[in-house]
Motif scaffolding. Structure first.
Motif, PDB file in Angstrom:
ATOM      1  N   ASP A   1       0.452  -1.176  -0.317  1.00 35.20           N
ATOM      2  CA  ASP A   1      -0.276  -0.283   0.154  1.00 35.20           C
ATOM      3  C   ASP A   1       0.848   1.120   0.320  1.00 35.20           C
ATOM      4  O   ASP A   1       1.946   1.065   0.855  1.00 35.20           O
ATOM      5  N   LEU A   2       1.291   1.502  -0.948  1.00 35.72           N
ATOM      6  CA  LEU A   2       1.700   3.132  -1.507  1.00 35.72           C
ATOM      7  C   LEU A   2       1.936   3.805  -0.817  1.00 35.72           C
ATOM      8  O   LEU A   2       2.616   4.949   0.098  1.00 35.72           O
ATOM      9  N   SER A   3      -0.164   4.323   0.418  1.00 37.41           N
ATOM     10  CA  SER A   3      -0.153   5.238   1.074  1.00 37.41           C
ATOM     11  C   SER A   3       0.954   4.978   2.451  1.00 37.41           C
ATOM     12  O   SER A   3       0.212   6.079   3.237  1.00 37.41           O
ATOM     13  N   LEU A   4       1.391   4.073   3.586  1.00 38.85           N
ATOM     14  CA  LEU A   4       1.509   3.375   3.855  1.00 38.85           C
ATOM     15  C   LEU A   4       3.158   3.819   4.308  1.00 38.85           C
ATOM     16  O   LEU A   4       3.551   3.605   3.161  1.00 38.85           O
ATOM     17  N   GLY A   5       3.486   4.112   5.268  1.00 37.67           N
ATOM     18  CA  GLY A   5       5.031   4.726   5.766  1.00 37.67           C
ATOM     19  C   GLY A   5       5.470   3.628   5.789  1.00 37.67           C
ATOM     20  O   GLY A   5       5.342   2.507   5.693  1.00 37.67           O
ATOM     21  N   PRO A   6       7.520   3.045   5.418  1.00 36.60           N
ATOM     22  CA  PRO A   6       8.394   1.707   5.162  1.00 36.60           C
ATOM     23  C   PRO A   6       7.868   1.622   6.638  1.00 36.60           C
ATOM     24  O   PRO A   6       8.091  -0.089   6.467  1.00 36.60           O
ATOM     25  N   ASP A   7       7.804   2.064   7.379  1.00 36.21           N
ATOM     26  CA  ASP A   7       7.534   1.405   9.347  1.00 36.21           C
ATOM     27  C   ASP A   7       6.478   0.713   9.471  1.00 36.21           C
ATOM     28  O   ASP A   7       5.945  -0.048  10.851  1.00 36.21           O
ATOM     29  N   GLU A   8       5.374   1.132   8.674  1.00 33.34           N
ATOM     30  CA  GLU A   8       4.066   0.892   8.687  1.00 33.34           C
ATOM     31  C   GLU A   8       3.889  -0.903   8.288  1.00 33.34           C
ATOM     32  O   GLU A   8       3.840  -0.858   7.215  1.00 33.34           O
ATOM     33  N   PRO A   9       2.866  -1.379   9.401  1.00 37.27           N
ATOM     34  CA  PRO A   9       2.983  -3.504   8.325  1.00 37.27           C
ATOM     35  C   PRO A   9       2.174  -3.201   7.380  1.00 37.27           C
ATOM     36  O   PRO A   9       0.372  -2.475   7.302  1.00 37.27           O
ATOM     37  N   HIS A  10       1.500  -3.856   6.402  1.00 34.26           N
ATOM     38  CA  HIS A  10       1.125  -4.184   5.506  1.00 34.26           C
ATOM     39  C   HIS A  10       0.782  -5.466   4.858  1.00 34.26           C
ATOM     40  O   HIS A  10      -0.103  -5.227   4.294  1.00 34.26           O
ATOM     41  N   ASN A  11       0.653  -6.228   6.235  1.00 40.82           N
ATOM     42  CA  ASN A  11       0.153  -7.068   6.174  1.00 40.82           C
ATOM     43  C   ASN A  11      -1.638  -7.482   5.961  1.00 40.82           C
ATOM     44  O   ASN A  11      -2.279  -8.583   5.963  1.00 40.82           O
ATOM     45  N   SER A  12      -2.069  -6.366   6.620  1.00 39.16           N
ATOM     46  CA  SER A  12      -3.284  -6.467   6.369  1.00 39.16           C
ATOM     47  C   SER A  12      -3.776  -5.482   5.838  1.00 39.16           C
ATOM     48  O   SER A  12      -5.207  -4.662   6.334  1.00 39.16           O
ATOM     49  N   THR A  13      -3.733  -4.887   4.467  1.00 46.60           N
ATOM     50  CA  THR A  13      -3.576  -3.884   3.555  1.00 46.60           C
ATOM     51  C   THR A  13      -5.055  -4.628   3.088  1.00 46.60           C
ATOM     52  O   THR A  13      -5.184  -5.418   2.412  1.00 46.60           O
ATOM     53  N   PRO A  14      -6.029  -3.619   2.805  1.00 49.06           N
ATOM     54  CA  PRO A  14      -7.301  -4.009   2.215  1.00 49.06           C
ATOM     55  C   PRO A  14      -6.806  -4.477   0.929  1.00 49.06           C
ATOM     56  O   PRO A  14      -5.985  -3.004   0.196  1.00 49.06           O
ATOM     57  N   ILE A  15      -7.769  -4.958   0.353  1.00 51.80           N
ATOM     58  CA  ILE A  15      -7.325  -5.077  -1.407  1.00 51.80           C
ATOM     59  C   ILE A  15      -7.565  -3.490  -2.281  1.00 51.80           C
ATOM     60  O   ILE A  15      -6.562  -3.575  -2.961  1.00 51.80           O
ATOM     61  N   PHE A  16      -8.518  -3.579  -1.849  1.00 49.79           N
ATOM     62  CA  PHE A  16      -8.886  -1.631  -2.874  1.00 49.79           C
ATOM     63  C   PHE A  16      -7.634  -1.021  -2.485  1.00 49.79           C
ATOM     64  O   PHE A  16      -7.611  -0.521  -3.066  1.00 49.79           O
ATOM     65  N   ARG A  17      -7.355  -0.669  -1.566  1.00 46.30           N
ATOM     66  CA  ARG A  17      -6.465   0.090  -1.522  1.00 46.30           C
ATOM     67  C   ARG A  17      -4.886   0.338  -1.976  1.00 46.30           C
ATOM     68  O   ARG A  17      -3.810   0.193  -1.713  1.00 46.30           O
ATOM     69  N   MET A  18      -4.805  -1.188  -2.403  1.00 41.50           N
ATOM     70  CA  MET A  18      -3.203  -2.109  -2.890  1.00 41.50           C
ATOM     71  C   MET A  18      -3.401  -0.926  -3.969  1.00 41.50           C
ATOM     72  O   MET A  18      -4.028  -0.592  -4.630  1.00 41.50           O
ATOM     73  N   ASN A  19      -2.188  -1.111  -4.706  1.00 41.50           N
ATOM     74  CA  ASN A  19      -1.467  -0.574  -5.794  1.00 41.50           C
ATOM     75  C   ASN A  19      -1.853  -1.972  -6.891  1.00 41.50           C
ATOM     76  O   ASN A  19      -1.793  -3.021  -7.638  1.00 41.50           O
ATOM     77  N   ASN A  20      -3.109  -1.068  -7.915  1.00 39.89           N
ATOM     78  CA  ASN A  20      -3.956  -1.902  -8.362  1.00 39.89           C
ATOM     79  C   ASN A  20      -3.505  -2.264  -9.635  1.00 39.89           C
ATOM     80  O   ASN A  20      -4.275  -3.446 -10.051  1.00 39.89           O
ATOM     81  N   SER A  21      -2.784  -1.430 -10.111  1.00 41.58           N
ATOM     82  CA  SER A  21      -2.171  -2.605 -11.923  1.00 41.58           C
ATOM     83  C   SER A  21      -1.788  -3.158 -11.424  1.00 41.58           C
ATOM     84  O   SER A  21      -1.203  -4.399 -11.653  1.00 41.58           O
ATOM     85  N   TYR A  22       0.008  -2.733 -10.129  1.00 37.02           N
ATOM     86  CA  TYR A  22       0.486  -4.593 -10.121  1.00 37.02           C
ATOM     87  C   TYR A  22      -0.491  -5.641  -9.656  1.00 37.02           C
ATOM     88  O   TYR A  22      -0.058  -6.603  -9.935  1.00 37.02           O
ATOM     89  N   PHE A  23      -1.212  -5.042  -8.739  1.00 36.71           N
ATOM     90  CA  PHE A  23      -2.229  -6.222  -7.989  1.00 36.71           C
ATOM     91  C   PHE A  23      -2.558  -7.160  -8.981  1.00 36.71           C
ATOM     92  O   PHE A  23      -2.697  -8.094  -9.388  1.00 36.71           O
ATOM     93  N   SER A  24      -3.121  -6.939 -10.345  1.00 37.96           N
ATOM     94  CA  SER A  24      -4.153  -7.249 -11.557  1.00 37.96           C
ATOM     95  C   SER A  24      -3.541  -8.594 -12.144  1.00 37.96           C
ATOM     96  O   SER A  24      -3.920  -8.975 -12.705  1.00 37.96           O
ATOM     97  N   THR A  25      -2.495  -7.191 -12.976  1.00 43.29           N
ATOM     98  CA  THR A  25      -1.512  -8.065 -12.859  1.00 43.29           C
ATOM     99  C   THR A  25      -0.653  -9.353 -12.696  1.00 43.29           C
ATOM    100  O   THR A  25      -1.146 -10.229 -13.426  1.00 43.29           O
ATOM    101  N   GLY A  26      -0.250  -9.260 -11.616  1.00 44.92           N
ATOM    102  CA  GLY A  26       0.112  -9.931 -10.757  1.00 44.92           C
ATOM    103  C   GLY A  26      -0.588 -11.204 -10.950  1.00 44.92           C
ATOM    104  O   GLY A  26      -0.906 -12.347 -10.790  1.00 44.92           O
ATOM    105  N   TYR A  27      -1.712 -11.270 -10.431  1.00 46.69           N
ATOM    106  CA  TYR A  27      -3.457 -12.413 -10.293  1.00 46.69           C
ATOM    107  C   TYR A  27      -4.056 -13.155 -12.052  1.00 46.69           C
ATOM    108  O   TYR A  27      -3.243 -13.526 -11.811  1.00 46.69           O
ATOM    109  N   ARG A  28      -3.720 -12.325 -12.863  1.00 41.46           N
ATOM    110  CA  ARG A  28      -4.059 -12.422 -13.746  1.00 41.46           C
ATOM    111  C   ARG A  28      -2.704 -13.352 -14.304  1.00 41.46           C
ATOM    112  O   ARG A  28      -2.656 -14.742 -15.240  1.00 41.46           O
ATOM    113  N   GLN A  29      -1.770 -13.548 -14.153  1.00 38.41           N
ATOM    114  CA  GLN A  29      -0.051 -14.034 -14.275  1.00 38.41           C
ATOM    115  C   GLN A  29       0.136 -15.443 -13.594  1.00 38.41           C
ATOM    116  O   GLN A  29      -0.233 -16.633 -14.448  1.00 38.41           O
TER     117      GLN A  29
END
Length: 202
Positions: free
Chosen positions: A49-77
């Motif tokens: 989640d690009l809106s979070l800082g480097p020291d903030e945990p990312h493991n519980s980031t909601p899907i809709f807040r993730m980098n949608n372009s990379y996310f959709s590309t990765g899941y298509r692959q």
């Protein structure tokens, strides 16, 4: 990996050399030297989640807040990889072996991820792990269930994590025994490959 490289469009690295711990001059255990696969980023980077800082945990980031372009590309692959792998069928449950003529078959013993931890952390003899391919899913489920009880046989004092509690230990043991009993009765294997005889496995 040779099978995947030959029969699919999935990019896999070429293996230059692999060896056991005894063959490793650094003394750091088993090793594989492989080709570098070009890529834009790792999966963990794509899911940040690009809106979070480097020291903030990312493991519980909601899907809709993730980098949608990379996310959709990765899941298509990943979907493309799974679809290609699902096309292959074999007449046994096991690991792939290539003969001198270059033909592949599932004639090796099944290899799954938790086999190594069972041997490493429980001191169970390697001879107790599945040592042959299986011609039907019922026999494989029974062998799989027996393998998961090795921890309670050889590591009964440390079978669960600290603070799990006695009830959780009991529930885990009962669950594994129930799975084993159901597998032994043939109630896990239904349909294709349930009975002995030739069947196809993906």
């Amino acid at each position: 990996m040779r099978f995947i490289a030959t029969n699919t469009s999935i990019p896999v690295p070429k293996i230059y050399f692999a060896g056991t711990a005894d063959e490793n001059p650094t003394g750091l255990g088993p090793f594989i030297i492989m080709e570098y696969v070009q890529h834009k980023c790792t999966m963990s980077e794509a899911l940040k989640d690009l809106s979070l800082g480097p020291d903030e945990p990312h493991n519980s980031t909601p899907i809709f807040r993730m980098n949608n372009s990379y996310f959709s590309t990765g899941y298509r692959q990943m979907a493309n990889i799974l679809l290609q792998l699902s096309q292959f069928k074999f007449d046994q449950i096991g690991s792939l072996v290539q003969d001198k003529q270059g033909n592949f078959s599932a004639s090796g013993r099944p290899l799954i991820q938790n086999m190594n931890p069972i041997i490493e952390f429980t001191d169970a003899p390697p001879q107790l792990l599945p040592s042959k391919p299986y011609s039907n899913s019922g026999d494989w489920y029974k062998a799989f269930a027996d393998m998961h009880l090795l921890q309670y046989t050889f590591q009964h004092d440390d079978a669960v994590k600290e603070n799990d509690g006695e009830q959780n230990v009991y529930d885990t043991y009962v669950g594994r025994q129930l799975f084993r009993n159901i597998a032994a009765d043939g109630r896990l294997a239904t349909g294709l490959g349930a009975q002995k005889g030739k069947a196809e496995y993906v």
